[in-house]
Structures are given as C-alpha cells and as structure tokens.
Design an enzyme around this catalytic site. Structure first.
Site, PDB file in Angstrom:
ATOM      1  N   GLU A  12       0.839  -1.194   0.000  1.00  0.00           N
ATOM      2  CA  GLU A  12       0.000   0.000   0.000  1.00  0.00           C
ATOM      3  C   GLU A  12       0.877   1.247   0.000  1.00  0.00           C
ATOM      4  OE1 GLU A  12      -3.456   1.044   3.030  1.00  0.00           O
ATOM      5  OE2 GLU A  12      -1.480   1.480   3.879  1.00  0.00           O
ATOM      6  N   ASP A  58     -10.018   1.931   6.307  1.00  0.00           N
ATOM      7  CA  ASP A  58     -10.036   1.690   4.861  1.00  0.00           C
ATOM      8  C   ASP A  58     -11.150   2.481   4.185  1.00  0.00           C
ATOM      9  OD1 ASP A  58      -7.942  -0.104   5.077  1.00  0.00           O
ATOM     10  OD2 ASP A  58      -8.961  -1.731   4.032  1.00  0.00           O
TER      11      ASP A  58
END
Length: 380
Positions: A68, A260
């Site tokens: 990420e 998220d």
C-alpha cells in the site's frame, strides 16, 4: 455529445484557487508537504533511503513496509516528477516484495520489515493496482528504461497476473471473473470497497494487454455500480469489508465505517474528476460531506454505515478529513468551502500514526490543487 472530465478535456480543477487561495500559496504548500514527507524530520517523514539505489515508505504505526505505502509513494513521486525517489522505491519493492516463483509468483508480499524480510507472503490488491497505475504514468512521463525500469512492461505483467493467475492451476486471480470485482485477497470471497478504482480500470483498458481491454472496461462499470450498493443510501458511509452484493462483511468490526473506508470518498471524487464516471458520485460526495460537516476531526469515531457513532475513536482522523475534503471534486453542496478551509488549515500529522493519515493528506492536496493527473504516453 461533449464528453467532460479531465481525461477528455485535459483540464484539472484547482479547487483551492476556486475558493480564494493564491497560486503561489498552493504551489508552496504542495512543495513543502512533499519535502516534509520525504525529507522532513524524524517525527514527520515516511520515506527512508537505503544505500545508493533503494528506499522504502514506512508504516510508522506498525513499523513495517507495505505494498500500500510503496505503491502510494510511487504515485506521489510520479505526480511530483521525482524519478530518483520513484526508482528507489520500485527497486526495493522488486528486490524484497516480489514473488519470482511459487503460489504467489508475480504478486508482491504485502508486508515486510525494513530490513527486507517478509512479515507476510500474500498480496493485497490495492498495492498491485497502484503499482500498475504508477508504473504506466512513469513510462509516460519519463520513458522506459532497462529492467526493472521498463515501467510499462512491468505494469502490464502485474495486470496480467491479477486477471489470469490460476489459469495454470496455481494460485488465484485478484479479480473475480464472474462479477468483474476486485477481491480483498486472491483467496477471499468478499471485497473492500476502497479497493474499487474505476478510474484506474479505464486506463488499464487502454494501456494493458489488448486481450484484457474488455475485462477492464467491464470492471470499471461493475465497480461504479458496486459502490452504489456498498455506500449507505442516506449517510454515504461504506464498510471496510463488504460482500459482492454490497452488504457489509461482518468480521471483527470491519463491517463498519473505519480506516479503509475513508478512501472511498477520494476514489469516487477522482473518478468524477477524471471521467465524470457517474452522476451518482456527486450525490455520494454531498452525502459524505453532509454527514461529517458538524463533527470536529478530533471527535471522529468509528461509525456503523447507517451513521451510529461507536465508542472506538478514529485511528486516522486527519486522513478522514483529507478524503472528505477531496470529495469536493465531485460535491455541489455548500459544505465544500468548509472542508476546503478546514483541510487547508490542517497540518500534517506527526508522531507514530502519521503514515496513513499523511498519505491520504498528500493525495487530497494533489487532487484539490489540480496536480493529481493522468499522464498519457509521450507519443500520443
């Protein structure tokens, strides 16, 4: 019919300027933020060079290196025209995170220690998506070089694996072939709404392998429709994890609006800015901004998707504010100015938990200043 969106017009909104900020102030803020994140003090930076050719982005809250963060770092670099830092991050990534063989061959281990040893072997699809997009943009800005800096070939190989993994009986693809939706992991039977990037898929259809063009076009359409199901019709909030029908996937609190989930607003806004993906995106941006407008970032919490505040406080309140502000690219509500001013006056987060907040902060800063752009091939 005239097509709108930056992909067609080449024009990117500078929302800060629209709301009264001066161009020189905006330029300075972007440059200073980049310098703080990459070369700032130990309480601020997230970029760490290693030797003469490598570097990593550190998740400061977990003290690991994640696909990420590495892919986010590469996207930041290509948008800022920072080739040296881009190549350093990519070199480290290929050396330590890429699987050359086995069940996950062609994928990247999602978590590693700063010394390069792996904490986990499996991949996380959001990393692969951002790696591919950043590599295409790098190819288009700087041109391809020798391996592993043959950026466009590297991007195409990543996307091929995401779609075709498992056709030889080894491993699983990252994309569900039945519904064209990105998975949470290759082995999972659910998804993460924040992994859905239809604006990337439109470009993958153009620049990926020709035989996969139709898949990516269908994926873009499927994700736009999916997000309508995953986001609550009143609050606009999406769960962290969700089933393929859009309902929350109940799993240790991930069925709620939490870390998220914050990225959904930013993703929807960028899809609207680049492609005018769907007029629903304007409605969604307005709902998100309306839900949070009377809340102070210091009081942000975890919420059920229908808006009930839970006891657990938001772990990344600055990241949440950043994404709510980025929604201004699509929003029409009078709350936009409130978010633009609030975000402009919010400094970077410092300390242990700064990594995720500040990645989202910088993406929002780029987007709202008109600097989060599609980079097309050098020759047409």
């Amino acid at each position: 019919m005239k097509k709108e969106g930056a992909f067609y017009t080449g024009e990117y909104r500078n929302v800060f300027k629209e709301y009264g900020y001066q161009e020189h102030e905006i330029f300075r803020k972007v440059e200073n933020t980049w310098n703080d994140l990459f070369y700032g003090d130990e309480n601020t930076k997230i970029y760490y060079p290693v030797g003469s050719e490598e570097a990593y982005i550190l998740d400061t809250g977990n003290l690991d290196v994640r696909t990420e963060g590495m892919s986010y770092g590469m996207m930041m670099c290509v948008q800022m025209d920072k080739k040296e830092e881009f190549d350093r991050i990519w070199t480290w990534t290929k050396k330590y995170m890429w699987h050359s063989d086995g069940k996950y061959s062609g994928y990247f281990a999602w978590s590693a220690n700063p010394d390069g040893s792996r904490r986990a072997q499996g991949p996380a699809p959001d990393g692969e998506e951002y790696f591919a997009m950043a590599l295409f943009f790098a190819s288009h800005r700087w041109g391809d070089g020798p391996e592993p800096y043959n950026y466009s070939r590297q991007a195409k190989e990543i996307l091929k694996v995401c779609i075709h993994k498992g056709e030889d009986g080894i491993g699983d693809p990252m994309c569900n072939h039945d519904n064209k939706l990105i998975k949470f992991t290759p082995e999972s039977t659910f998804t993460d709404p924040s992994y859905h990037l239809p604006h990337f898929y439109e470009l993958f259809a153009l620049w990926g392998e020709p035989e996969d063009k139709q898949f990516w076009l269908e994926a873009a359409a499927a994700s736009r429709e999916y997000l309508k199901k995953a986001c609550h019709p009143i609050t606009g909030l999406a769960p962290e994890y969700a089933n393929y029908d859009g309902s929350p996937y109940v799993c240790n609190g991930h069925e709620h609006f939490y870390s998220d989930s914050y990225r959904v607003a930013g993703n929807i806004a960028l899809d609207y800015e680049w492609f005018r993906g769907d007029e629903w995106e304007r409605e969604e941006a307005n709902k998100i901004q309306k839900f949070f407008v009377d809340k102070n970032p210091s009081d942000y919490s975890m919420y059920t998707i229908d808006g009930i505040e839970l006891e657990q406080k938001a772990l990344h309140p600055i990241g949440l504010l950043a994404m709510n502000a980025m929604a201004s690219l699509a929003a029409t509500d009078p709350n936009v100015k409130t978010y633009i001013d609030m975000f402009w006056n919010m400094p970077l987060r410092t300390g242990i938990r700064r990594y995720y907040d500040n990645c989202l902060y910088f993406f929002s800063l780029l987007a709202l200043s008109g600097k989060y752009r599609i980079w097309f091939p050098i020759h047409g």
